[in-house]
Each structure stands twice: as C-alpha cells, then as structure tokens.
Design a protein around this motif. Structure first.
Motif, PDB file in Angstrom:
ATOM      1  N   HIS A 138       0.841  -1.203   0.000  1.00 55.06           N
ATOM      2  CA  HIS A 138       0.000   0.000   0.000  1.00 55.06           C
ATOM      3  C   HIS A 138       0.879   1.256   0.000  1.00 55.06           C
ATOM      4  CE1 HIS A 138      -3.459   2.535   0.737  1.00 55.06           C
ATOM      5  NE2 HIS A 138      -2.829   3.064   1.766  1.00 55.06           N
ATOM      6  N   ASP A 139       1.885   1.277   0.872  1.00 49.69           N
ATOM      7  CA  ASP A 139       2.801   2.421   0.908  1.00 49.69           C
ATOM      8  C   ASP A 139       3.493   2.608  -0.439  1.00 49.69           C
ATOM      9  OD1 ASP A 139       2.171   2.955   3.517  1.00 49.69           O
ATOM     10  OD2 ASP A 139       4.041   2.194   4.351  1.00 49.69           O
ATOM     11  N   PHE A 140       3.966   1.507  -1.021  1.00 50.57           N
ATOM     12  CA  PHE A 140       4.662   1.588  -2.299  1.00 50.57           C
ATOM     13  C   PHE A 140       3.731   2.121  -3.389  1.00 50.57           C
ATOM     14  CE2 PHE A 140       6.107  -0.207  -6.357  1.00 50.57           C
ATOM     15  CZ  PHE A 140       7.372   0.358  -6.404  1.00 50.57           C
ATOM     16  N   ALA A 141       2.488   1.671  -3.399  1.00 51.91           N
ATOM     17  CA  ALA A 141       1.530   2.157  -4.394  1.00 51.91           C
ATOM     18  C   ALA A 141       1.304   3.663  -4.238  1.00 51.91           C
ATOM     19  CB  ALA A 141       0.204   1.400  -4.264  1.00 51.91           C
TER      20      ALA A 141
ATOM     21  N   GLU B   7       1.940   8.868 -10.008  1.00 50.18           N
ATOM     22  CA  GLU B   7       2.544   9.816 -10.941  1.00 50.18           C
ATOM     23  C   GLU B   7       2.651  11.203 -10.302  1.00 50.18           C
ATOM     24  OE1 GLU B   7       1.674  11.756 -15.318  1.00 50.18           O
ATOM     25  OE2 GLU B   7       0.740   9.845 -14.799  1.00 50.18           O
ATOM     26  N   GLY B   8       3.828  11.778 -10.383  1.00 45.99           N
ATOM     27  CA  GLY B   8       4.078  13.112  -9.850  1.00 45.99           C
ATOM     28  C   GLY B   8       4.500  13.129  -8.390  1.00 45.99           C
ATOM     29  N   ASN B   9       4.349  11.992  -7.700  1.00 43.69           N
ATOM     30  CA  ASN B   9       4.698  11.975  -6.280  1.00 43.69           C
ATOM     31  C   ASN B   9       6.194  12.155  -6.048  1.00 43.69           C
ATOM     32  OD1 ASN B   9       3.879  11.701  -3.475  1.00 43.69           O
ATOM     33  ND2 ASN B   9       5.043   9.805  -3.530  1.00 43.69           N
ATOM     34  N   ASP B  10       7.021  11.735  -7.005  1.00 41.51           N
ATOM     35  CA  ASP B  10       8.465  11.931  -6.836  1.00 41.51           C
ATOM     36  C   ASP B  10       8.795  13.413  -6.713  1.00 41.51           C
ATOM     37  OD1 ASP B  10       7.730  12.362  -9.494  1.00 41.51           O
ATOM     38  OD2 ASP B  10       9.549  11.465 -10.318  1.00 41.51           O
ATOM     39  N   GLU B  11       8.129  14.246  -7.492  1.00 43.68           N
ATOM     40  CA  GLU B  11       8.369  15.689  -7.400  1.00 43.68           C
ATOM     41  C   GLU B  11       7.842  16.264  -6.089  1.00 43.68           C
ATOM     42  OE1 GLU B  11      10.228  17.650  -9.320  1.00 43.68           O
ATOM     43  OE2 GLU B  11      10.740  15.808 -10.410  1.00 43.68           O
ATOM     44  N   VAL B  12       6.719  15.759  -5.635  1.00 40.49           N
ATOM     45  CA  VAL B  12       6.164  16.211  -4.347  1.00 40.49           C
ATOM     46  C   VAL B  12       7.131  15.873  -3.223  1.00 40.49           C
ATOM     47  CG1 VAL B  12       4.309  15.835  -2.666  1.00 40.49           C
ATOM     48  CG2 VAL B  12       3.758  16.067  -5.101  1.00 40.49           C
ATOM     49  N   GLN B  13       7.649  14.650  -3.214  1.00 43.15           N
ATOM     50  CA  GLN B  13       8.569  14.236  -2.164  1.00 43.15           C
ATOM     51  C   GLN B  13       9.864  15.038  -2.206  1.00 43.15           C
ATOM     52  OE1 GLN B  13       7.596  12.207   0.300  1.00 43.15           O
ATOM     53  NE2 GLN B  13       5.644  12.157  -0.769  1.00 43.15           N
ATOM     54  N   LEU B  14      10.368  15.302  -3.412  1.00 38.34           N
ATOM     55  CA  LEU B  14      11.589  16.109  -3.530  1.00 38.34           C
ATOM     56  C   LEU B  14      11.349  17.544  -3.044  1.00 38.34           C
ATOM     57  CD1 LEU B  14      12.964  14.838  -6.943  1.00 38.34           C
ATOM     58  CD2 LEU B  14      14.011  14.533  -4.685  1.00 38.34           C
ATOM     59  N   ALA B  15      10.184  18.091  -3.346  1.00 37.04           N
ATOM     60  CA  ALA B  15       9.855  19.447  -2.877  1.00 37.04           C
ATOM     61  C   ALA B  15       9.797  19.480  -1.350  1.00 37.04           C
ATOM     62  CB  ALA B  15       8.535  19.923  -3.483  1.00 37.04           C
ATOM     63  N   LEU B  16       9.191  18.459  -0.759  1.00 39.92           N
ATOM     64  CA  LEU B  16       9.142  18.392   0.708  1.00 39.92           C
ATOM     65  C   LEU B  16      10.543  18.274   1.292  1.00 39.92           C
ATOM     66  CD1 LEU B  16       6.086  16.026   1.235  1.00 39.92           C
ATOM     67  CD2 LEU B  16       6.238  18.438   1.889  1.00 39.92           C
ATOM     68  N   PHE B  17      11.368  17.455   0.664  1.00 43.02           N
ATOM     69  CA  PHE B  17      12.740  17.277   1.137  1.00 43.02           C
ATOM     70  C   PHE B  17      13.518  18.587   1.042  1.00 43.02           C
ATOM     71  CE2 PHE B  17      17.198  15.951   0.492  1.00 43.02           C
ATOM     72  CZ  PHE B  17      17.380  15.293   1.692  1.00 43.02           C
ATOM     73  N   ARG B  18      13.363  19.297  -0.084  1.00 45.18           N
ATOM     74  CA  ARG B  18      14.063  20.577  -0.242  1.00 45.18           C
ATOM     75  C   ARG B  18      13.553  21.616   0.754  1.00 45.18           C
ATOM     76  NH1 ARG B  18      13.694  19.141  -5.823  1.00 45.18           N
ATOM     77  NH2 ARG B  18      11.726  20.256  -5.985  1.00 45.18           N
ATOM     78  N   ASP B  19      12.278  21.523   1.119  1.00 47.11           N
ATOM     79  CA  ASP B  19      11.687  22.495   2.031  1.00 47.11           C
ATOM     80  C   ASP B  19      11.989  22.198   3.501  1.00 47.11           C
ATOM     81  OD1 ASP B  19       9.892  24.839   2.371  1.00 47.11           O
ATOM     82  OD2 ASP B  19       8.665  23.378   3.460  1.00 47.11           O
ATOM     83  N   TYR B  20      12.547  21.040   3.776  1.00 51.82           N
ATOM     84  CA  TYR B  20      12.789  20.651   5.164  1.00 51.82           C
ATOM     85  C   TYR B  20      13.615  21.684   5.916  1.00 51.82           C
ATOM     86  CZ  TYR B  20      13.813  17.942   9.280  1.00 51.82           C
ATOM     87  OH  TYR B  20      13.915  17.539  10.581  1.00 51.82           O
TER      88      TYR B  20
END
Length: 114
Positions: free
Chosen positions: A14-17, A22-35
């Motif tokens: 479920h977590d992997f899904a 689609e597009g979640n990689d960019e969301v995660q990178l944005a969150l990481f950059r905003d940390y």
C-alpha cells in the motif's frame, strides 16, 4: 525490523503504491528541499512543550533507522512529565508491537483524560 514476517505485505505494498503515484516523486523532492524551513521552527516547538504543559506520550522503536530514539528523548527534555517508552523494535512498531504500544496508549489516555 528484527522479524520482517511481522509486517504484512499489504502494509508496504500500500505504501509503495502511494509513493509510486505519478508526480509523487516531485512532491517528495519538494518536501525534502523544504525541510530546511522546519529547522527554524524547532525552538518554537520546544518552547511550546516547556510552557504549555501539554501531555506528551512518545512510544518509539529503539531501532528505528528513520526516526531515531533521540527524537523521543527530546520530548522528555522539554515536556513536563513526558512519557517516553523505547521499545525494542524498528520503524514498523505498530506491526511488530501493537499490543505493547496500545497498552501504553490506553494507560496514558486513562491518566490524562481521567
């Protein structure tokens, strides 16, 4: 996780899904950059914990490689009467030690809510 068989494949599938959408990689990178913007807020959080007397329960996996036990201990330094319990488990503590965590939670809520 000392015993990976305790984690249902449904959990990580479920977590992997979810992270594979689609597009979640960019969301995660944005969150990481905003940390970096979170760090300046830490002193405000610690001040709140010192002055508010909000009840705090931290039940933590002693072997969690994502959120290490130092994070749980930080609550004890700032929150008056914080309850911190380090369980011999990892990041999937609810899967491996559900009954133990639930016991701490029930006891805490019973004391706090009376």
């Amino acid at each position: 996780m000392p015993d990976p068989s305790l984690v249902s494949p449904d959990t990580w599938e479920h977590d992997f899904a979810l992270v594979s959408r689609e597009g979640n990689d960019e969301v995660q990178l944005a969150l990481f950059r905003d940390y970096q913007n979170n760090r300046p807020l830490y002193p405000l959080l610690h001040e709140f914990l010192r002055t508010s007397e909000v009840p705090v329960l931290a039940v933590w996996g002693r072997n969690d490689e994502i959120f290490g036990p130092a994070g749980a201990r930080a609550f004890a330094r700032d929150a008056k009467d914080a309850e911190v319990h380090l369980i011999n488990g990892g990041h999937f503590l609810l899967e491996s030690h559900l009954d133990v965590v639930a016991g701490y939670l029930r006891g805490f809520l019973g004391r706090v809510l009376g």
